[in-house]
Design an enzyme around this catalytic site. Structure first.
Site, short mmCIF file in Angstrom:
data_model
loop_
_atom_site.label_atom_id
_atom_site.label_comp_id
_atom_site.label_asym_id
_atom_site.label_seq_id
_atom_site.Cartn_x
_atom_site.Cartn_y
_atom_site.Cartn_z
N LYS A 1 5.97 -4.98 -4.96
CA LYS A 1 6.87 -6.10 -4.51
C LYS A 1 8.15 -5.95 -4.28
O LYS A 1 8.78 -6.57 -3.68
CB LYS A 1 6.63 -7.05 -5.68
N SER B 1 -1.52 -1.65 -7.36
CA SER B 1 -0.32 -2.46 -6.92
C SER B 1 0.86 -2.36 -8.19
O SER B 1 2.09 -3.04 -7.67
CB SER B 1 -0.62 -4.01 -6.76
C1 LIG Z 1 2.17 -9.99 -7.12
C2 LIG Z 1 1.15 -8.94 -7.49
C3 LIG Z 1 -0.13 -8.96 -6.85
C4 LIG Z 1 -0.60 -9.99 -5.85
O1 LIG Z 1 0.22 -10.31 -4.80
P1 LIG Z 1 -0.01 -11.68 -4.02
O2 LIG Z 1 0.94 -11.22 -2.85
O3 LIG Z 1 0.74 -12.63 -4.75
O4 LIG Z 1 -1.39 -11.79 -3.71
C5 LIG Z 1 -0.94 -7.74 -6.95
N1 LIG Z 1 -0.54 -7.03 -7.96
C6 LIG Z 1 0.59 -6.79 -8.70
C7 LIG Z 1 0.70 -5.69 -9.60
C8 LIG Z 1 1.48 -7.86 -8.53
O5 LIG Z 1 2.46 -7.88 -9.08
#
Ligand SMILES: *Cc1c(COP(=O)(O)O)cnc(C)c1O
Length: 325
Positions: free
Chosen positions: A53, A305
């Site tokens: 993010k 992520s």
């Molecule tokens: C926010 C997030 C997501 C998903 O992202 P979106 O853009 O809301 O679909 C996936 N994995 C992690 C660790 C996140 O913090």
């Protein structure tokens, strides 16, 4: 129809260069042998705040003018956009207020503070924290940086797709964790423009998957947010969704879901095979390969992520036997 395009993502890349890691695509031998398919990992948990993010938050902050920055920024967060926005704002000397619901784990609230943001913990779920956030926009004039439904945020996340297109020669598919869809919309936009042969697949948890329900309904719908080990994937896409729903609907090849047990199995396997600690949301791609929800003939890339799970929670999951929960 509101859409970001490849130019937005190219611009995001030059804006955030040097402030956000360009992550490698790492072949995962032991994991691939366990799964019987060739898997490569995109380790976005290595970013400064522990999740991808930071890409979107940094792109959004850098594109604000001085007058807007002076008003301070605000957001609602399921736990990873908040620290990322706090970090990106703090680096520019901008104050940030991060609205988090009571469902957000304590370690993620601490991560907001550690990155120089002011957490405001109120509301039963993401939807209520977003209401509180919108109140601050209205009453105090703070600038909203939405966690996913914002072209700058989605374009920043889309830089992952540019990197995958460059590094992912011969990939059959990329598996992308899916909540509000900023990450998936951004990646799909870049991959379909640059490496259209790679299938782009979204993966959500079964419990409270708003985008999946919306795709089924053919329009944005609300679902109830439920407790899940993939807590970062909680929250609705918004009935007034502007940017992510149509892009996901039109560009993404498939969206699937995985159960809580499958996510925890994937977390254990990532640790055992690769020595990696990722949070539930970060492991859903591996869970989809393990469970057979996604079938692949060639090489698969998984976007890991985030890593922001409380150590005691992670240890609890590790010490539970695989496949037994
Ligand atoms: C926010 C997030 C997501 C998903 O992202 P979106 O853009 O809301 O679909 C996936 N994995 C992690 C660790 C996140 O913090």
């Amino acid at each position: 129809m509101a859409r970001i395009d490849i130019t937005d993502i190219e611009m995001a890349r030059s804006r955030i260069a040097g402030r956000v890691l360009r992550t490698p695509l790492v072949p995962a031998g032991p994991l691939s042998r366990e799964l019987g398919v060739e898997v490569a990992l995109k380790p976005e948990f290595l970013q400064e705040t522990g999740s991808f993010k930071l890409r979107g938050a940094t792109n959004a902050m850098l594109s604000l003018d001085a007058a807007t920055r002076a008003r301070g920024v605000v957001t609602a967060s399921s736990g990873n956009h908040g620290p990322a926005l706090a970090c990106a704002a703090n680096r520019l000397g901008v104050s940030s207020t991060i609205c988090l619901s009571e469902m957000v784990p304590e370690n993620k609230i601490a991560n907001v503070r550690a990155n120089g943001g002011t957490p405001r913990v109120e509301g039963r779920d993401y939807a209520e924290s977003l209401d509180i956030c919108m109140g601050l926009v209205r009453d105090q004039g703070m600038h909203l940086v939405h966690p996913f439904d914002d072209p700058m945020v989605a374009s920043g996340a889309g830089t992952i797709g540019l990197e995958l297109a460059e590094d992912g020669e011969g990939l059959d598919c990329v598996l992308v964790p899916l909540s509000g869809g900023g990450l998936l919309a951004g990646i799909a936009t870049a991959v379909k423009a640059r490496a259209s042969g790679i299938r782009v697949i979204g993966v959500s948890m079964e419990r409270g998957a708003s985008m999946l329900a919306s795709l089924q309904a053919g329009k944005p719908v609300d679902v109830q947010e439920l407790e899940t080990v993939a807590d970062a994937l909680g929250g609705n896409i918004g009935l007034d969704n502007q940017w992510t729903f149509e892009t996901v609907r039109d560009l993404v090849d498939d969206c699937v879901s995985v159960s809580e047990d499958q996510i925890m199995d994937a977390m254990r396997l990532l640790f055992r095979a690769q020595g990696l600690m990722v949070e539930g949301a970060g492991a859903v791609g591996i869970a989809a390969l393990m469970s057979g929800a996604v079938q692949t003939k060639g090489r698969a890339a998984c976007v890991l992520s985030g890593r922001n799970i409380a150590p005691e929670t992670f240890l609890d999951i590790l010490s539970t036997q695989e496949g037994s929960a």
